[in-house]
Design a protein around this motif. Structure first.
Motif, PDB file in Angstrom:
ATOM      1  N   GLU A   1       0.806  -1.219   0.000  1.00 40.19           N
ATOM      2  CA  GLU A   1       0.000   0.000   0.000  1.00 40.19           C
ATOM      3  C   GLU A   1       0.840   1.270   0.000  1.00 40.19           C
TER       4      GLU A   1
ATOM      5  N   LYS B   1      -0.899   8.064  -7.241  1.00 44.24           N
ATOM      6  CA  LYS B   1      -0.985   9.531  -7.339  1.00 44.24           C
ATOM      7  C   LYS B   1      -0.029  10.041  -8.416  1.00 44.24           C
TER       8      LYS B   1
ATOM      9  N   PHE C   1       6.857  11.514  -6.479  1.00 45.88           N
ATOM     10  CA  PHE C   1       6.027  10.400  -6.022  1.00 45.88           C
ATOM     11  C   PHE C   1       6.440   9.094  -6.709  1.00 45.88           C
TER      12      PHE C   1
ATOM     13  N   ALA D   1      -0.912  17.254  -3.770  1.00 42.89           N
ATOM     14  CA  ALA D   1      -0.745  15.861  -4.186  1.00 42.89           C
ATOM     15  C   ALA D   1      -0.914  14.929  -2.982  1.00 42.89           C
ATOM     16  N   TYR D   2      -0.253  15.278  -1.875  1.00 40.90           N
ATOM     17  CA  TYR D   2      -0.383  14.448  -0.669  1.00 40.90           C
ATOM     18  C   TYR D   2      -1.811  14.492  -0.116  1.00 40.90           C
TER      19      TYR D   2
ATOM     20  N   GLU E   1      -4.700  15.210  -1.617  1.00 39.51           N
ATOM     21  CA  GLU E   1      -5.703  14.551  -2.466  1.00 39.51           C
ATOM     22  C   GLU E   1      -5.634  13.033  -2.330  1.00 39.51           C
ATOM     23  N   LYS E   2      -4.424  12.489  -2.293  1.00 38.92           N
ATOM     24  CA  LYS E   2      -4.316  11.030  -2.176  1.00 38.92           C
ATOM     25  C   LYS E   2      -4.781  10.573  -0.795  1.00 38.92           C
TER      26      LYS E   2
ATOM     27  N   ASP F   1      -8.491  10.481  -0.904  1.00 41.90           N
ATOM     28  CA  ASP F   1      -8.906   9.320  -1.703  1.00 41.90           C
ATOM     29  C   ASP F   1      -8.860   8.057  -0.836  1.00 41.90           C
ATOM     30  N   LEU F   2      -7.794   7.891  -0.069  1.00 36.32           N
ATOM     31  CA  LEU F   2      -7.656   6.708   0.787  1.00 36.32           C
ATOM     32  C   LEU F   2      -8.692   6.722   1.907  1.00 36.32           C
TER      33      LEU F   2
ATOM     34  N   GLN G   1     -11.890   5.494   0.509  1.00 38.31           N
ATOM     35  CA  GLN G   1     -11.881   4.040   0.338  1.00 38.31           C
ATOM     36  C   GLN G   1     -12.148   3.343   1.678  1.00 38.31           C
TER      37      GLN G   1
ATOM     38  N   LYS H   1      -4.581   1.063   4.172  1.00 35.20           N
ATOM     39  CA  LYS H   1      -4.958   2.305   3.492  1.00 35.20           C
ATOM     40  C   LYS H   1      -5.031   3.470   4.475  1.00 35.20           C
TER      41      LYS H   1
ATOM     42  N   MET I   1      -1.607   4.710   5.447  1.00 32.08           N
ATOM     43  CA  MET I   1      -1.013   5.569   4.419  1.00 32.08           C
ATOM     44  C   MET I   1      -1.733   6.910   4.327  1.00 32.08           C
TER      45      MET I   1
ATOM     46  N   PHE J   1       0.220  10.381   4.551  1.00 34.54           N
ATOM     47  CA  PHE J   1       0.089  11.398   3.494  1.00 34.54           C
ATOM     48  C   PHE J   1      -0.547  12.677   4.057  1.00 34.54           C
TER      49      PHE J   1
END
Lengths: 355, 355
Positions: free
Chosen positions: A209, A217, A243, B213-214, B216-217, B220-221, B224, B236, B239, B243
């Motif tokens: 993960e 990303k 990344f 970037a960090y 948004e991911k 997203d996680l 999920q 997940k 992480m 992030f």
């Protein structure tokens, strides 16, 4: 056993942050005689960027040529040049350029403190002594060299990096303004280095993960850059590269990188170009990725070299196959433990013949 | 001026990687008398995890209680206890637990080398001496304490962290197996700490592509984990937390965190719970985020505390308003430079009255 991943411990990101390099290096200049080496791509000779390098009286501006990919002999020569220049070691080595220049800066910083030739250290964890403090200022985005624990070198016997925790930069300066003016083709090839390595690692058998989060990303950002239009695409590609490099912590590249090493070794094809040539022949292994890659190629209007293996004799073809087959972890990541049954010499030959 | 962001230099991620802690710490144990302190949440007393802590003869297992959020007085007491235990300083301080335990470990490692009381260092970059080597083993995901440059402490005068580059951990051990068995409510509140802080930073005025970037991911996680069903949701969320913490490099939290600090300071409400209570009242500022948050709350079946400010007198309300208004950077990030015209005392009062 999981890898205890060494991260770059200091990162600065922002448009214009290159102006802070002098302040950043000041923390390394503790003695009056301390001096820094700026390993700089010679395409910047006489440019405004070169004039902005924060040189102190005693510093050395070392222009390097990366028309060819970095070679161990060149690293040894540059290291000798730095050692001979002053009675003390430099307090900092700063790489300013793309992946090859950053790799040269890493290699020189390592070879200043490790005796002998760089050929002795091609492999994994052979470096015994801490490097001189080294920093990266990427002027191209995509290679991931700014965060990786390797510096890829072509030696007399093999193309193989100096892989070690000591290789990792101490500082990275990410200024998206510095990537303006990169020629269209180079922008595409270097960006695709990142895109392809994410496709390979996300499709691989090694993934967890940590690497998945970074890889996904990075891919998302590559898509924004190469399929959409954003005013800040330079910022996005710089982060995609960072990344992509981080995702390698617990993943590995795959078939495309293995084949591209063969192309680079025998034909001297640059890494990003070699990756694109190889990837375009790998629809069987990465069907969706190759389709999307071709969309990106169309949108950018870049024509990759074709028929590059035409006219090679059997010995040359065998050399390329040997180099590619030698990269066992890449094949295992792509095809699993039984990769040797699937990736025969004949199969590799047929893939090369498509390029 | 951009911040030169200090990253945690070593990260290991993987199910079961806690078993590698002894090997990791062995690199700190160079002298025969070297000893480590394991700052461990006392909920683990007598559990299988406690039995797995790699204690050497001379080491100290220091259980801490985090029913209340960490206080400066408690940090000073723990530091004294460690100093009095042996004639030398420990070679490592390891925090095993959630955000509060990790913050206590950070604070103790700093106070072992910086004289006086921790109250003297509440603020930004007041810490002058390098901390004792310190590592984190999170057993809860979401706080981001594993990567942040702060340790949030409540002192006699204020709730404010020891913010410094020295605060950052030297090592993080991310083993998703350790987060199994967290009670449903705590899992939700700590996860929402991460979700909310991403919503705040992505909607903020400070953002750049690194933090975006960090962030948004991470978001997203979180989606999920809290809106879908995945067998590896522990991986997940771990992480997402990492992030989320990284995204803070060039961003800032916002209105929700500011208000939640008021709730925590006056009512002793735990950080994650306070964030959820405050966020639910902030539809006006984060409409989509609050809607999605409520979906997550419904799906998880958690009921957040209601009417928590009922019965508070004017003095108490004024104290909460003062604490919240004191966090200028959070309001500026949320509302821009002119935030003071928008966020009046009356407006803050009306928001608290909705909680």
């Amino acid at each position: 056993m999981f890898r205890n991943f060494k991260l770059v411990p200091r990162v600065i990101f922002g448009r214009g942050c290159f102006a802070q390099l002098d302040e950043i290096l000041s923390h390394q200049r503790s003695e009056k005689d301390d001096w820094a080496v700026f390993v700089t791509d010679d395409v910047f000779t006489g440019t405004p960027l070169a004039a902005r390098i924060p040189l102190h009286d005693n510093d050395m501006l070392l222009y390097v040529n990366v028309d060819d990919e970095p070679k161990t002999g060149y690293v040894d020569q540059l290291t000798r040049q730095v050692k001979d220049a002053r009675p003390t070691l430099p307090c900092a080595v700063v790489g300013i350029g793309g992946g090859s220049t950053m790799d040269l800066a890493k290699a020189v910083s390592l070879m200043l403190t490790n005796p002998g030739s760089s050929t002795q250290y091609q492999g994994w964890d052979l470096i015994k002594h801490r490097a001189v403090y080294h920093a990266a200022v990427p002027t191209l985005s995509g290679t991931g060299a700014e965060v990786s624990r390797t510096t890829v070198l072509t030696g007399p016997e093999k193309k193989l990096g100096l892989n070690s925790d000591h290789t990792v930069f101490d500082q990275v300066v990410l200024d998206p303004e510095l990537t303006a003016g990169v020629p269209k083709d180079q922008h595409f090839y270097t960006g695709m280095d990142c895109y392809i390595h994410c496709i390979e690692s996300l499709a691989g058998t090694y993934l967890n993960e940590f690497s998945k989060a970074y890889g996904e990303k990075s891919l998302d950002l590559c898509r924004q850059v190469f399929l959409e239009d954003h005013p800040d695409s330079a910022d996005k590609l710089m982060m995609a590269s960072f990344f992509g490099g981080m995702s390698i912590a617990y993943s590995q590249v795959g078939a495309c990188h293995a084949l591209s090493y063969g192309l680079s070794y025998l034909l001297g094809i640059h890494h990003g170009v070699g990756c694109c040539i190889a990837f375009d022949a790998l629809e069987e292994y990465y069907p969706e990725g190759v389709t999307e890659f071709r969309h990106m190629m169309d949108k950018t209007g870049v024509n990759i070299p074709r028929q590059v293996v035409k006219g090679l004799d059997d010995t040359q073809m065998d050399t390329m196959i040997n180099v590619a087959l030698g990269l066992a972890p890449l094949w295992e990541n792509c095809l699993g433990k039984d990769w040797q049954a699937l990736m025969t010499r004949d199969k590799i030959r047929s893939l090369f013949l498509k390029m």
